[in-house]
Write a protein that holds these residues in place. Structure first.
Motif, PDB file in Angstrom:
ATOM      1  N   MET A  70     -33.069  50.913 -23.216  1.00 61.26           N
ATOM      2  CA  MET A  70     -33.185  49.512 -23.594  1.00 61.26           C
ATOM      3  C   MET A  70     -33.443  48.683 -22.331  1.00 61.26           C
ATOM      4  SD  MET A  70     -30.310  47.105 -25.457  1.00 61.26           S
ATOM      5  CE  MET A  70     -30.163  48.208 -26.848  1.00 61.26           C
ATOM      6  N   MET A  71     -34.470  47.861 -22.389  1.00 64.90           N
ATOM      7  CA  MET A  71     -34.831  47.037 -21.243  1.00 64.90           C
ATOM      8  C   MET A  71     -33.809  45.925 -21.040  1.00 64.90           C
ATOM      9  SD  MET A  71     -38.492  45.325 -20.575  1.00 64.90           S
ATOM     10  CE  MET A  71     -38.382  43.572 -20.331  1.00 64.90           C
ATOM     11  N   SER A  72     -33.440  45.704 -19.798  1.00 64.61           N
ATOM     12  CA  SER A  72     -32.484  44.664 -19.469  1.00 64.61           C
ATOM     13  C   SER A  72     -33.237  43.344 -19.274  1.00 64.61           C
ATOM     14  CB  SER A  72     -31.738  45.053 -18.191  1.00 64.61           C
ATOM     15  OG  SER A  72     -30.819  44.062 -17.855  1.00 64.61           O
ATOM     16  N   GLU A  73     -32.907  42.361 -20.108  1.00 63.96           N
ATOM     17  CA  GLU A  73     -33.586  41.075 -20.039  1.00 63.96           C
ATOM     18  C   GLU A  73     -32.586  39.953 -20.268  1.00 63.96           C
ATOM     19  OE1 GLU A  73     -36.690  38.994 -22.952  1.00 63.96           O
ATOM     20  OE2 GLU A  73     -37.459  40.844 -22.043  1.00 63.96           O
ATOM     21  N   ARG A  74     -32.573  38.989 -19.362  1.00 68.12           N
ATOM     22  CA  ARG A  74     -31.684  37.836 -19.442  1.00 68.12           C
ATOM     23  C   ARG A  74     -31.951  37.066 -20.738  1.00 68.12           C
ATOM     24  NH1 ARG A  74     -33.040  35.736 -14.730  1.00 68.12           N
ATOM     25  NH2 ARG A  74     -31.175  36.362 -13.616  1.00 68.12           N
ATOM     26  N   CYS A  75     -30.937  36.411 -21.262  1.00 66.80           N
ATOM     27  CA  CYS A  75     -31.093  35.535 -22.427  1.00 66.80           C
ATOM     28  C   CYS A  75     -32.224  34.551 -22.144  1.00 66.80           C
ATOM     29  CB  CYS A  75     -29.800  34.765 -22.705  1.00 66.80           C
ATOM     30  SG  CYS A  75     -28.375  35.805 -23.094  1.00 66.80           S
ATOM     31  N   THR A  76     -33.110  34.380 -23.097  1.00 68.54           N
ATOM     32  CA  THR A  76     -34.314  33.571 -22.862  1.00 68.54           C
ATOM     33  C   THR A  76     -34.047  32.072 -22.806  1.00 68.54           C
ATOM     34  OG1 THR A  76     -34.775  33.595 -25.227  1.00 68.54           O
ATOM     35  CG2 THR A  76     -35.849  35.286 -23.873  1.00 68.54           C
ATOM     36  N   TRP A  77     -32.913  31.601 -23.321  1.00 63.55           N
ATOM     37  CA  TRP A  77     -32.677  30.153 -23.391  1.00 63.55           C
ATOM     38  C   TRP A  77     -32.616  29.485 -22.025  1.00 63.55           C
ATOM     39  CZ3 TRP A  77     -28.398  28.678 -20.791  1.00 63.55           C
ATOM     40  CH2 TRP A  77     -27.307  29.562 -20.725  1.00 63.55           C
ATOM     41  N   CYS A  78     -32.295  30.238 -20.981  1.00 65.42           N
ATOM     42  CA  CYS A  78     -32.163  29.603 -19.664  1.00 65.42           C
ATOM     43  C   CYS A  78     -33.477  29.508 -18.909  1.00 65.42           C
ATOM     44  CB  CYS A  78     -31.106  30.306 -18.821  1.00 65.42           C
ATOM     45  SG  CYS A  78     -31.521  31.987 -18.347  1.00 65.42           S
ATOM     46  N   GLY A  79     -34.534  30.139 -19.416  1.00 65.82           N
ATOM     47  CA  GLY A  79     -35.833  30.044 -18.762  1.00 65.82           C
ATOM     48  C   GLY A  79     -35.794  30.500 -17.321  1.00 65.82           C
ATOM     49  N   THR A  80     -36.504  29.774 -16.447  1.00 65.51           N
ATOM     50  CA  THR A  80     -36.592  30.171 -15.041  1.00 65.51           C
ATOM     51  C   THR A  80     -36.081  29.100 -14.085  1.00 65.51           C
ATOM     52  OG1 THR A  80     -38.874  29.358 -14.914  1.00 65.51           O
ATOM     53  CG2 THR A  80     -38.573  31.703 -15.471  1.00 65.51           C
ATOM     54  N   ASP A  81     -35.641  27.960 -14.598  1.00 61.46           N
ATOM     55  CA  ASP A  81     -35.091  26.911 -13.741  1.00 61.46           C
ATOM     56  C   ASP A  81     -33.917  27.491 -12.966  1.00 61.46           C
ATOM     57  OD1 ASP A  81     -33.002  24.776 -13.156  1.00 61.46           O
ATOM     58  OD2 ASP A  81     -34.690  23.512 -13.796  1.00 61.46           O
ATOM     59  N   PRO A  82     -33.923  27.417 -11.630  1.00 64.63           N
ATOM     60  CA  PRO A  82     -32.858  28.044 -10.834  1.00 64.63           C
ATOM     61  C   PRO A  82     -31.445  27.556 -11.193  1.00 64.63           C
ATOM     62  CG  PRO A  82     -34.676  27.415  -9.417  1.00 64.63           C
ATOM     63  CD  PRO A  82     -34.972  26.839 -10.776  1.00 64.63           C
ATOM     64  N   LEU A  83     -31.293  26.286 -11.504  1.00 66.20           N
ATOM     65  CA  LEU A  83     -29.978  25.755 -11.891  1.00 66.20           C
ATOM     66  C   LEU A  83     -29.526  26.372 -13.212  1.00 66.20           C
ATOM     67  CD1 LEU A  83     -27.647  23.744 -11.328  1.00 66.20           C
ATOM     68  CD2 LEU A  83     -28.973  22.032 -12.612  1.00 66.20           C
ATOM     69  N   TYR A  84     -30.436  26.442 -14.159  1.00 63.03           N
ATOM     70  CA  TYR A  84     -30.129  27.009 -15.471  1.00 63.03           C
ATOM     71  C   TYR A  84     -29.821  28.505 -15.362  1.00 63.03           C
ATOM     72  CZ  TYR A  84     -30.461  25.323 -20.339  1.00 63.03           C
ATOM     73  OH  TYR A  84     -30.196  24.873 -21.604  1.00 63.03           O
ATOM     74  N   VAL A  85     -30.603  29.217 -14.570  1.00 59.75           N
ATOM     75  CA  VAL A  85     -30.395  30.657 -14.381  1.00 59.75           C
ATOM     76  C   VAL A  85     -29.038  30.899 -13.723  1.00 59.75           C
ATOM     77  CG1 VAL A  85     -31.220  32.712 -13.139  1.00 59.75           C
ATOM     78  CG2 VAL A  85     -32.848  31.243 -14.367  1.00 59.75           C
ATOM     79  N   ALA A  86     -28.703  30.121 -12.704  1.00 61.60           N
ATOM     80  CA  ALA A  86     -27.400  30.282 -12.040  1.00 61.60           C
ATOM     81  C   ALA A  86     -26.260  30.006 -13.019  1.00 61.60           C
ATOM     82  CB  ALA A  86     -27.302  29.355 -10.830  1.00 61.60           C
ATOM     83  N   TYR A  87     -26.396  28.976 -13.834  1.00 57.10           N
ATOM     84  CA  TYR A  87     -25.388  28.669 -14.848  1.00 57.10           C
ATOM     85  C   TYR A  87     -25.228  29.843 -15.811  1.00 57.10           C
ATOM     86  CZ  TYR A  87     -23.348  26.433 -18.983  1.00 57.10           C
ATOM     87  OH  TYR A  87     -22.563  26.138 -20.073  1.00 57.10           O
ATOM     88  N   HIS A  88     -26.345  30.366 -16.298  1.00 55.46           N
ATOM     89  CA  HIS A  88     -26.316  31.521 -17.204  1.00 55.46           C
ATOM     90  C   HIS A  88     -25.650  32.721 -16.545  1.00 55.46           C
ATOM     91  CE1 HIS A  88     -27.998  35.375 -18.587  1.00 55.46           C
ATOM     92  NE2 HIS A  88     -27.947  34.830 -19.803  1.00 55.46           N
ATOM     93  N   ASP A  89     -26.008  32.992 -15.305  1.00 60.58           N
ATOM     94  CA  ASP A  89     -25.578  34.214 -14.626  1.00 60.58           C
ATOM     95  C   ASP A  89     -24.152  34.179 -14.094  1.00 60.58           C
ATOM     96  OD1 ASP A  89     -28.126  35.138 -15.129  1.00 60.58           O
ATOM     97  OD2 ASP A  89     -28.765  35.184 -13.036  1.00 60.58           O
ATOM     98  N   THR A  90     -23.590  32.985 -13.941  1.00 58.88           N
ATOM     99  CA  THR A  90     -22.258  32.923 -13.329  1.00 58.88           C
ATOM    100  C   THR A  90     -21.192  32.248 -14.181  1.00 58.88           C
ATOM    101  OG1 THR A  90     -22.742  30.842 -12.193  1.00 58.88           O
ATOM    102  CG2 THR A  90     -23.239  32.890 -10.998  1.00 58.88           C
ATOM    103  N   GLU A  91     -21.598  31.388 -15.127  1.00 55.30           N
ATOM    104  CA  GLU A  91     -20.617  30.562 -15.824  1.00 55.30           C
ATOM    105  C   GLU A  91     -20.633  30.718 -17.344  1.00 55.30           C
ATOM    106  OE1 GLU A  91     -19.491  25.808 -16.072  1.00 55.30           O
ATOM    107  OE2 GLU A  91     -20.884  26.491 -14.541  1.00 55.30           O
ATOM    108  N   TRP A  92     -21.814  30.688 -17.944  1.00 55.14           N
ATOM    109  CA  TRP A  92     -21.925  30.674 -19.400  1.00 55.14           C
ATOM    110  C   TRP A  92     -21.357  31.965 -19.997  1.00 55.14           C
ATOM    111  CZ3 TRP A  92     -24.695  32.999 -23.542  1.00 55.14           C
ATOM    112  CH2 TRP A  92     -24.737  32.242 -24.717  1.00 55.14           C
ATOM    113  N   GLY A  93     -20.431  31.814 -20.900  1.00 55.27           N
ATOM    114  CA  GLY A  93     -19.844  32.965 -21.572  1.00 55.27           C
ATOM    115  C   GLY A  93     -18.624  33.547 -20.896  1.00 55.27           C
ATOM    116  N   VAL A  94     -18.306  33.092 -19.694  1.00 56.91           N
ATOM    117  CA  VAL A  94     -17.112  33.581 -18.998  1.00 56.91           C
ATOM    118  C   VAL A  94     -15.891  32.911 -19.631  1.00 56.91           C
ATOM    119  CG1 VAL A  94     -15.867  33.627 -16.800  1.00 56.91           C
ATOM    120  CG2 VAL A  94     -18.354  34.012 -16.854  1.00 56.91           C
TER     121      VAL A  94
END
Length: 191
Positions: free
Chosen positions: A1-25
């Motif tokens: 299965m290919m590893s792919e980030r949730c698409t809702w955060c797009g590529t905006d660096p602020l949004y990606v950082a939020y997704h990768d470090t905070e959202w869902g924790v």
């Protein structure tokens, strides 16, 4: 299965950082839970990235989201916030934040506190629904409907089932990272 980030955060660096470090924790600090609920209320009708970009300005405008301070506010502070170009200037949402601070304090004082009040909705542990695609993620669930109803009964505003579900996702009451996202498995180990 290919590893792919949730698409809702797009590529905006602020949004990606939020997704990768905070959202869902899983968040268990009552003040942080309240802050995030307030911010989700301000998001109503707007995109989350808009609120995320203004988050530091919101923190400055709302006294670091100190509920004891905000609960004492009146018309002077409402007018100050309405004049602040760094935040979303919506009288109803600003006034709701003051009322929500008061409701938060009532819950804290009544015990066992706001964190337990919220986490009770999911029996104290994050829900792990294992969504295959973003299309599988609902806008609201029976849990968010129940918590929304409870919050409104206890004096909160701007906390409908959709807002509450977005907040539950952000605060880790539910792990809605799709299963192909690298954060899904990482968040699933937290609790």
């Amino acid at each position: 299965m290919m590893s792919e980030r949730c698409t809702w955060c797009g590529t905006d660096p602020l949004y990606v950082a939020y997704h990768d470090t905070e959202w869902g924790v899983p968040e268990r600090d009552p003040r942080a839970l309240w802050e995030k609920l307030v911010l989700d209320g301000f998001q109503a009708g707007l995109s989350w990235i808009t609120i995320l970009r203004k988050r530091e300005a919101f923190r400055a405008a709302f006294a670091g989201f100190d509920p004891e301070t905000v609960a004492r506010w009146g018309e002077t502070e409402v007018l100050r916030c309405l004049a602040d170009p760094g935040i979303v200037r919506h009288r109803g949402k600003i006034e709701a934040t003051i009322g929500n601070a008061r409701a938060f304090l009532r819950i804290e004082e009544a015990g066992p506190g706001f964190a337990a009040y919220c986490w009770d909705t999911v029996d104290g542990a994050p829900l792990q629904p294992r969504r295959a695609t973003m299309a599988d993620v609902p806008a609201a669930t029976p849990e968010s409907e129940a918590l929304s109803k409870r919050l409104r009964k206890d004096g909160f505003r701007f906390c409908g089932p959709t807002i509450v579900y977005a907040w539950m996702q952000a605060c880790g009451l539910v792990n809605d990272h799709v299963v192909t996202c690298p954060r899904h498995a990482a968040v699933a180990t937290l609790g």
